[in-house]
Scaffold this active site. Sequence first.
Site, PDB file in Angstrom:
ATOM      1  N   ARG A 536      55.150  48.381 -28.392  1.00  0.00           N
ATOM      2  CA  ARG A 536      55.864  47.623 -27.318  1.00  0.00           C
ATOM      3  C   ARG A 536      57.437  47.633 -27.629  1.00  0.00           C
ATOM      4  NH1 ARG A 536      51.330  45.688 -24.019  1.00  0.00           N
ATOM      5  NH2 ARG A 536      49.754  45.578 -25.482  1.00  0.00           N
ATOM      6  N   VAL A 537      58.153  47.749 -26.502  1.00  0.00           N
ATOM      7  CA  VAL A 537      59.605  47.668 -26.710  1.00  0.00           C
ATOM      8  C   VAL A 537      59.989  46.255 -27.401  1.00  0.00           C
ATOM      9  CG1 VAL A 537      61.701  47.795 -25.312  1.00  0.00           C
ATOM     10  CG2 VAL A 537      59.890  49.566 -25.049  1.00  0.00           C
ATOM     11  N   ASP A 538      59.217  45.087 -26.767  1.00  0.00           N
ATOM     12  CA  ASP A 538      59.403  44.006 -27.224  1.00  0.00           C
ATOM     13  C   ASP A 538      59.493  43.700 -28.504  1.00  0.00           C
ATOM     14  OD1 ASP A 538      59.816  43.348 -24.576  1.00  0.00           O
ATOM     15  OD2 ASP A 538      58.232  42.274 -24.183  1.00  0.00           O
ATOM     16  N   ASP A 539      58.551  44.660 -29.165  1.00  0.00           N
ATOM     17  CA  ASP A 539      58.154  44.555 -30.539  1.00  0.00           C
ATOM     18  C   ASP A 539      58.733  45.047 -31.512  1.00  0.00           C
ATOM     19  OD1 ASP A 539      56.116  42.622 -29.773  1.00  0.00           O
ATOM     20  OD2 ASP A 539      54.659  44.304 -29.791  1.00  0.00           O
TER      21      ASP A 539
END
Length: 668
Positions: A536-539
């Site tokens: 995930r981009v957020d991760d």
Amino acid sequence: MTGTTGVNSSAVADEKFLPPDAIVERAYVQGLPTYKELYELSLSDPDSFWSEQANILSWQKKWSSPICKYNLDVDEGPVHISWFDGAETNLAWNAVDRNVEAGLGNRVAFYWEGNDEGVERTVTYSELKSMVCRIANYLKSVGVKRGDDVTMYMALVPELPAAMLACARIGAVHSVVFGGFSAEALADRILDSTPNVVITASGAMRGPKPIPLKAIVDDALQICEGKGHTVQHVLVLEQLPFSDVNGSMKPGRDVTWREAVDSQPDECPVEWMPAEAPLFKLYTSGSTGKPKGVLHTTGGYMVGAMVTTKFVFDIHPASDVYWCTADCGWITGHTYVAYGPLLLGATQVLFEGVPTWPDAGRCWSIVDKYKVTIFYTAPTAIRALHAKGDAFVTRHSRSSLRLLGSVGEPINPEAWRWYYEVVGCGRCPIMDTWWQTETGAHMITPLPGATPLKPGCATLPFFGVEPAVLDEKGNELQGPCEGMLVIKRPWPSMMRTVAGDHKRFEQTYFSAYKGYYFTGDGCRRDADGYYWITGRVDDVLNVSGHRIGTAEVESALVSHPSCVEAAVVAVEHAIKGQSIYAFVTLMTGAEPSDALRKELISTVRKVIGPFAAPDVIHWAPGLPKTRSGKIMRRVLRKIASKEEDQLGDISTLADPSVVQQLVDLRGK
Ligand code: ATP
Ligand code: MG
């Protein structure tokens, strides 16, 4: 692999597995050039490509041209997507009646295998049709009309897909909530779609664990009443070992299946629905936060489900036995259990239980029992079975298997190899299918007879799917690269809105990069044009200026023979900006030690590079996962940074006790 940014991708060897001849010979799409030709056509002439596919199904009224109308650019006005405008069809008719009319009434639709061994049922297409009609007639009898919502909270029994199809038959909108959610989580979802009817069962067993479904519904409905919504009707399937529900039936509201459904006529006319009529709402897994109520519509979803099931699993309905282990509470159980296989007239296994009950050999015993040819599951299950050792697999024959599938998370190359070599005996290609609740159907995936495979790689886009990779400023990258995965144009099974909140739809998916659908996932495109989902981009981890996907580091850890599963998160670091903190689950039999910790760190140094070495290895007997089995890294981030008092929405967490267990092991 060459040309990637940031990460030295020797993490994944550029190893290719060619489709075996036996698979190619019978495949609908033979060879990579054929795939490429069809793919080009699907982009250059979507009207003719999708018309040809859609014409395999039955339509009461055909669509007008162009086949897709849309705007994805928020600056140009509201985002809207429509496919097959002007057309009318019915999904239940296509999935059930069409097969019966084609003479397949006696074909098995479902081999149902209960939680406990020896408990089984067979449902043919004609029996399914009667079941669907009776449920539809019940729904009509309590006033359900086109466009009304119906919530389902059940175990995986044939009545669940039948109830979904019954809604589709009369134009009602189903919302299936996985029968493992708590009363609060169920109440949230009911309050979001405010149905008048809830369909449930008395209870079920999941592995050794009793799930009192009806009691949970009672609690949820009480919560809903407190918040101003009263559900008028609850339909209860009497299911062992909870069949005695008499004490809990609320007069006027609750009815049993036996009294309300069994007596209904087994014919029910279908409602011809506009192609863009809502079909269902479904909430995302909640890996990254509060689940979104994703809305799918009729025509495009139907075509997307049918076409992907056909090409990706290469189903030949007369001879294949297909088994997808997903519950109907998830998108995979919608598209690849309730709809796709039935639209093709295929025979499938429905399994109520869990892969590790009564032991880790259950899946392979079911494969042998029903001669399953196509088996589709999630990396979390593959890793859990891998941890238990090969003997559970090898003592079953599995000779019927010819194709395997994976969905839900990046599959680590090590898990891929175990799945390929031990489960599939090196003869069954693995379809690593990347897609989302929002996309409705497979987006990036191999095709069995066409795509050379690379372990851990979702490979190439499906027909009609035009991916692009963006840098952080939103520039499209060319050639081999790494960045954010977006999609450049609509595909038929794309979600149309967030139920009741179109602004959230535009905000979540279309505001970061104008004109693109933003997936939220990072990816790398290699020199062969293959897409590797990096997490995930957020991760994303940012260590000393290197951007590193979680999947990369986790796969390096899992490549160590003692590590079966890993999850990495970033924690603040005074010098590096962020440092990598790794949670590691060991194989059955392996013991934590300082020596092993050093080995794990040096494995990452070797496979990726010293900059990616974790600063901390945190032993994790279990990881926090969603109820669909995905790792919730945002919970791990809080544990790593000692902020477990600020976990946020964890209503989709499968086993909350894992959090305390991990907190207790911090620093050990
Ligand atoms: P939420 O959106 O609420 O955080 P979620 O993203 O987990 O929940 P789903 O729609 O079930 O909800 O999952 C889709 C996501 O799962 C994808 O965006 C991707 O991160 C991951 N995924 C699914 N299949 C694959 C795959 N084959 N390879 C890599 N990642 C995958
Ligand atoms: Mg998501």
